[in-house]
Scaffold this motif. Structure first.
Motif, PDB file in Angstrom:
ATOM      1  N   GLU A   5     -22.753 -25.888  40.800  1.00 49.67           N
ATOM      2  CA  GLU A   5     -23.453 -25.926  42.083  1.00 49.67           C
ATOM      3  C   GLU A   5     -23.741 -27.365  42.455  1.00 49.67           C
ATOM      4  O   GLU A   5     -23.899 -28.220  41.590  1.00 49.67           O
ATOM      5  N   LYS A   6     -23.830 -27.616  43.742  1.00 48.99           N
ATOM      6  CA  LYS A   6     -24.199 -28.960  44.183  1.00 48.99           C
ATOM      7  C   LYS A   6     -25.714 -29.124  44.057  1.00 48.99           C
ATOM      8  O   LYS A   6     -26.472 -28.152  44.015  1.00 48.99           O
ATOM      9  N   ILE A   7     -26.148 -30.372  43.990  1.00 49.78           N
ATOM     10  CA  ILE A   7     -27.564 -30.703  43.890  1.00 49.78           C
ATOM     11  C   ILE A   7     -27.942 -31.508  45.128  1.00 49.78           C
ATOM     12  O   ILE A   7     -27.305 -32.522  45.432  1.00 49.78           O
ATOM     13  N   ASN A   8     -28.967 -31.049  45.825  1.00 48.60           N
ATOM     14  CA  ASN A   8     -29.461 -31.738  47.012  1.00 48.60           C
ATOM     15  C   ASN A   8     -30.656 -32.592  46.593  1.00 48.60           C
ATOM     16  O   ASN A   8     -31.716 -32.060  46.223  1.00 48.60           O
ATOM     17  N   ALA A  14     -38.531 -33.242  47.178  1.00 57.49           N
ATOM     18  CA  ALA A  14     -39.585 -32.510  47.892  1.00 57.49           C
ATOM     19  C   ALA A  14     -40.379 -31.586  46.965  1.00 57.49           C
ATOM     20  O   ALA A  14     -41.474 -31.150  47.320  1.00 57.49           O
ATOM     21  N   LYS A  15     -39.877 -31.321  45.767  1.00 52.99           N
ATOM     22  CA  LYS A  15     -40.532 -30.392  44.844  1.00 52.99           C
ATOM     23  C   LYS A  15     -41.698 -31.005  44.074  1.00 52.99           C
ATOM     24  O   LYS A  15     -42.410 -30.287  43.374  1.00 52.99           O
ATOM     25  N   LYS A  34     -31.921 -37.643  36.291  1.00 55.71           N
ATOM     26  CA  LYS A  34     -33.327 -37.379  36.604  1.00 55.71           C
ATOM     27  C   LYS A  34     -33.686 -37.961  37.959  1.00 55.71           C
ATOM     28  O   LYS A  34     -33.038 -38.906  38.426  1.00 55.71           O
ATOM     29  N   VAL A  35     -34.726 -37.406  38.549  1.00 53.43           N
ATOM     30  CA  VAL A  35     -35.333 -37.985  39.739  1.00 53.43           C
ATOM     31  C   VAL A  35     -36.770 -38.335  39.382  1.00 53.43           C
ATOM     32  O   VAL A  35     -37.409 -37.674  38.561  1.00 53.43           O
ATOM     33  N   VAL A  36     -37.260 -39.405  40.003  1.00 51.27           N
ATOM     34  CA  VAL A  36     -38.632 -39.857  39.754  1.00 51.27           C
ATOM     35  C   VAL A  36     -39.110 -40.619  40.977  1.00 51.27           C
ATOM     36  O   VAL A  36     -38.304 -41.202  41.709  1.00 51.27           O
ATOM     37  N   LYS A  37     -40.415 -40.579  41.198  1.00 48.49           N
ATOM     38  CA  LYS A  37     -41.035 -41.376  42.252  1.00 48.49           C
ATOM     39  C   LYS A  37     -41.912 -42.420  41.584  1.00 48.49           C
ATOM     40  O   LYS A  37     -42.635 -42.119  40.626  1.00 48.49           O
ATOM     41  N   HIS A 121     -37.687 -29.716  33.998  1.00 52.00           N
ATOM     42  CA  HIS A 121     -36.407 -29.478  34.653  1.00 52.00           C
ATOM     43  C   HIS A 121     -36.708 -28.818  35.992  1.00 52.00           C
ATOM     44  O   HIS A 121     -37.441 -27.832  36.036  1.00 52.00           O
ATOM     45  N   ILE A 122     -36.181 -29.387  37.060  1.00 52.38           N
ATOM     46  CA  ILE A 122     -36.417 -28.773  38.383  1.00 52.38           C
ATOM     47  C   ILE A 122     -35.086 -28.462  39.068  1.00 52.38           C
ATOM     48  O   ILE A 122     -34.073 -28.982  38.697  1.00 52.38           O
TER      49      ILE A 122
END
Length: 122
Positions: A5-8, A14-15, A34-37, A121-122
């Motif tokens: 699947e693709k990842i947006n 936004a999560k 990973k994503v991080v702010k 994991h999100i």
């Protein structure tokens, strides 16, 4: 075969709203994606065994090294080799995509309130 699947990235960012707390969004060989702010100052640290790749998706930040400071802007990335002491700083919120081994702890050898031993994991 697992489902592909693709990842947006916008949906993933936004999560969550917390800073300095990486979230795993995928696996690539032995690397985690990973994503991080970021916002504010992180701690000086290094990773003895792991390199890190930081790619700016939105915003910009400063990567402090002991011998220089590097500004990293949207659409740019920086690779920090293992063993190099570094500290990211973001005056305003920045959204980052990380590529790093699954064994890495975000604060390296430092353990404090910002340490995330097992990212969600999100």
């Amino acid at each position: 075969m697992s489902q592909i699947e693709k990842i947006n990235l916008e949906e993933k960012f936004a999560k969550f709203s917390d800073h300095w707390s990486p979230k795993v969004i995928g696996q690539l060989n032995h690397q985690q994606v990973k994503v991080v702010k970021f916002q504010g100052d992180f701690v000086w640290h290094s990773h003895e065994n792991e390199d890190e790749l930081f790619m700016v998706i939105n915003g910009s930040f400063t990567m402090e090294l002991r011998d220089k400071t590097i500004e990293v802007h949207e659409g740019e990335l920086i690779i920090i080799p293992r063993g190099v002491e570094h500290r990211p700083i973001a005056k305003e919120e920045v959204s980052i995509l990380l590529f790093e081994p699954g064994t890495i702890v975000n604060t390296g050898e430092v353990r404090n309130q910002l340490t995330v031993e097992k990212p969600d994991h999100i």
